[in-house]
Design an enzyme around this catalytic site. Structure first.
Site, PDB file in Angstrom:
ATOM      1  N   ILE A  46       3.265   3.149   3.754  1.00 38.55           N
ATOM      2  CA  ILE A  46       4.042   3.253   2.456  1.00 38.55           C
ATOM      3  C   ILE A  46       3.354   3.585   1.369  1.00 38.55           C
ATOM      4  CG2 ILE A  46       6.020   1.772   3.321  1.00 38.55           C
ATOM      5  CD1 ILE A  46       4.655  -0.524   1.726  1.00 38.55           C
ATOM      6  N   GLY A  47       2.065   3.770   1.415  1.00 38.96           N
ATOM      7  CA  GLY A  47       1.153   4.120   0.214  1.00 38.96           C
ATOM      8  C   GLY A  47      -0.285   4.036   0.708  1.00 38.96           C
ATOM      9  N   ARG A  48      -0.890   4.810  -0.219  1.00 39.16           N
ATOM     10  CA  ARG A  48      -2.461   4.990  -0.139  1.00 39.16           C
ATOM     11  C   ARG A  48      -3.094   4.950  -1.467  1.00 39.16           C
ATOM     12  NH1 ARG A  48      -5.820   7.314   3.898  1.00 39.16           N
ATOM     13  NH2 ARG A  48      -4.074   8.349   4.908  1.00 39.16           N
ATOM     14  N   ALA A  50      -6.696   3.696  -4.062  1.00 39.27           N
ATOM     15  CA  ALA A  50      -7.970   3.789  -4.110  1.00 39.27           C
ATOM     16  C   ALA A  50      -8.757   2.918  -3.165  1.00 39.27           C
ATOM     17  CB  ALA A  50      -8.775   3.727  -5.419  1.00 39.27           C
ATOM     18  N   VAL A  54      -1.782   1.225   2.778  1.00 36.50           N
ATOM     19  CA  VAL A  54      -0.879   0.027   2.522  1.00 36.50           C
ATOM     20  C   VAL A  54       0.439   0.401   3.858  1.00 36.50           C
ATOM     21  CG1 VAL A  54       0.899  -1.385   1.344  1.00 36.50           C
ATOM     22  CG2 VAL A  54      -1.093  -0.400   0.168  1.00 36.50           C
ATOM     23  N   LYS A  69      -2.081  -4.599   3.082  1.00 38.46           N
ATOM     24  CA  LYS A  69      -3.032  -3.619   2.723  1.00 38.46           C
ATOM     25  C   LYS A  69      -4.212  -3.660   3.175  1.00 38.46           C
ATOM     26  CE  LYS A  69      -5.038  -3.939  -1.693  1.00 38.46           C
ATOM     27  NZ  LYS A  69      -5.330  -3.655  -3.232  1.00 38.46           N
ATOM     28  N   ASP A 166      -6.196  -3.062 -16.509  1.00 31.98           N
ATOM     29  CA  ASP A 166      -5.846  -1.878 -15.619  1.00 31.98           C
ATOM     30  C   ASP A 166      -4.375  -1.603 -15.626  1.00 31.98           C
ATOM     31  OD1 ASP A 166      -6.128   0.267 -14.241  1.00 31.98           O
ATOM     32  OD2 ASP A 166      -6.760  -0.619 -12.373  1.00 31.98           O
TER      33      ASP A 166
END
EC number: 2.7.11.24
Length: 369
Positions: A46-48, A50, A54, A69, A166
């Protein structure tokens, strides 16, 4: 109020049983995930980011879908290793609707022979960056609801003696009901730490002027500046200050909010920094109502109070929650604070990668005795 739930596709990878059947190994786009057998297939990428890739998976024990993750080569250097440990410790300390929760740290099969860390979080559908970049219509009600939840979560974080450092749209996680949670605490610090500027490598677009000017002492006001940048970006659907470097970043800021006068530079202890700011091209303050024609009067007023050059004059999170723009949502008794302040007392200067590996293993054992 809702947002469209993105579809990430399915992954038919069913995994290979390892370690006597206690773990299952999956190959996700060439990344090997080794997870406890309670996380049942398929694993859905579902995601990448840094720090790693994930995947979504089902927890067969709770019936919940979660996000896992994988942080590969987590102990390859001391900075990244500390960042991982810091986020684990911080998120375990916090308990708030608008802060992402760690559900599990998958216990490595061997305590002294692992290089990857698998952290399990609540599953969210998307993040604010993707929503801003999408064709999804965003109303003033969306903006108000996102901002309220962000400030509500930030009030809790700041009350724990923590600065996030951040905040940006990609670190604000959302579900289809528009519930927002603050994520990625790897760069967070306590308010009393002095080595603030070390390891500071995040995107500069959301950085407050005092950070751009290497101010050695800064406060929770840095997070409020970032919130202002995010509010403006929700409204305009583009970053407010997309500077290519420090010089352009400061120029874009002063072009909008005006060049600071001497009374606004008192927070700068360095004569060199004050001289540098004074020699920059001078710009008048723009008319915010004209610059942001789609924003309501109250939203513009709050934005102006957040985007203030002098951090000592910037609105605080408590003041922002009381602002008229958020009046329809603000309920003081529903905006909890953290009972105990957080301390990074585990971070000693002598901490090595192996020390951190041991500490993370101990955290995984707490979740999996």
């Amino acid at each position: 109020m809702s947002i469209e739930k993105p579809f990430f596709g399915d992954d038919s990878n069913r995994g290979v049983s390892i370690n006597g059947g206690r773990y299952v190994q999956y190959n996700v786009y060439g990344n090997l995930f080794e997870v406890s057998k309670k996380y049942v297939p398929p694993l859905r990428p579902i995601g990448r980011g840094a720090s790693g890739i994930v995947c979504a998976a089902w927890n067969s024990e709770t019936g919940e879908e979660v996000a896992i993750k994988k942080i590969g080569n987590a102990f390859g250097n001391i900075i990244d290793a500390k960042r991982t440990l810091r986020e684990i410790k911080l998120l375990k300390h916090m308990d708030h609707d608008n802060v992402i929760a760690i559900i599990d740290i998958i216990r490595p099969p061997q305590p002294d022979n692992f290089n990857d860390v698998h952290i399990v979080y609540e599953l969210m559908d998307t993040d604010l960056h993707h929503i801003i970049r999408s064709n999804q219509p965003l109303t003033d009600d969306h903006s108000r609801f996102f901002l309220y939840q962000l400030l509500r979560g930030l009030k809790y974080v700041h009350s724990a003696n923590v600065l996030h450092r951040d905040l940006k749209p990609s670190n604000l996680l959302l579900n289809a009901n528009c519930d927002l949670k603050i994520g990625d605490f790897g760069l967070a610090r306590t308010k009393s730490e002095t080595d603030f500027m070390t390891e500071y490598v995040v995107t500069r677009w959301y950085r407050a002027p005092e950070l751009l000017l290497n101010c050695s002492e800064y406060t929770a006001a840095i997070d409020i500046w970032s919130v202002g940048c995010i509010l403006g970006e929700i409204m305009t659907r583009e970053p407010l200050f997309p500077g290519r470097d420090y010089v352009q970043q400061l120029r874009l800021i002063t072009e909008l909010i005006g060049s600071p006068d001497d009374s606004s530079l008192g927070f700068l202890r360095s004569d060199n920094a004050r001289r540098y700011v004074r020699q920059l091209p001078q710009y008048p303050r723009q008319n915010f109502a004209a610059r942001f024609p789609n924003m309501s009067v109250n939203a513009v007023d709050l934005l102006q109070k957040m985007l203030v050059f002098d951090p000592n004059r910037r609105i605080t999170v408590d003041e922002a929650l009381c602002h008229p723009y958020l009046a329809p949502l603000h309920e003081y008794n529903e905006e909890p604070v953290c009972v105990r302040p957080f301390h990074f007392d585990f971070e000693q200067p002598s901490l090595t990668e192996e020390n951190i590996k041991e500490l993370i293993y101990r955290e995984s054992v707490k979740f999996n005795p």
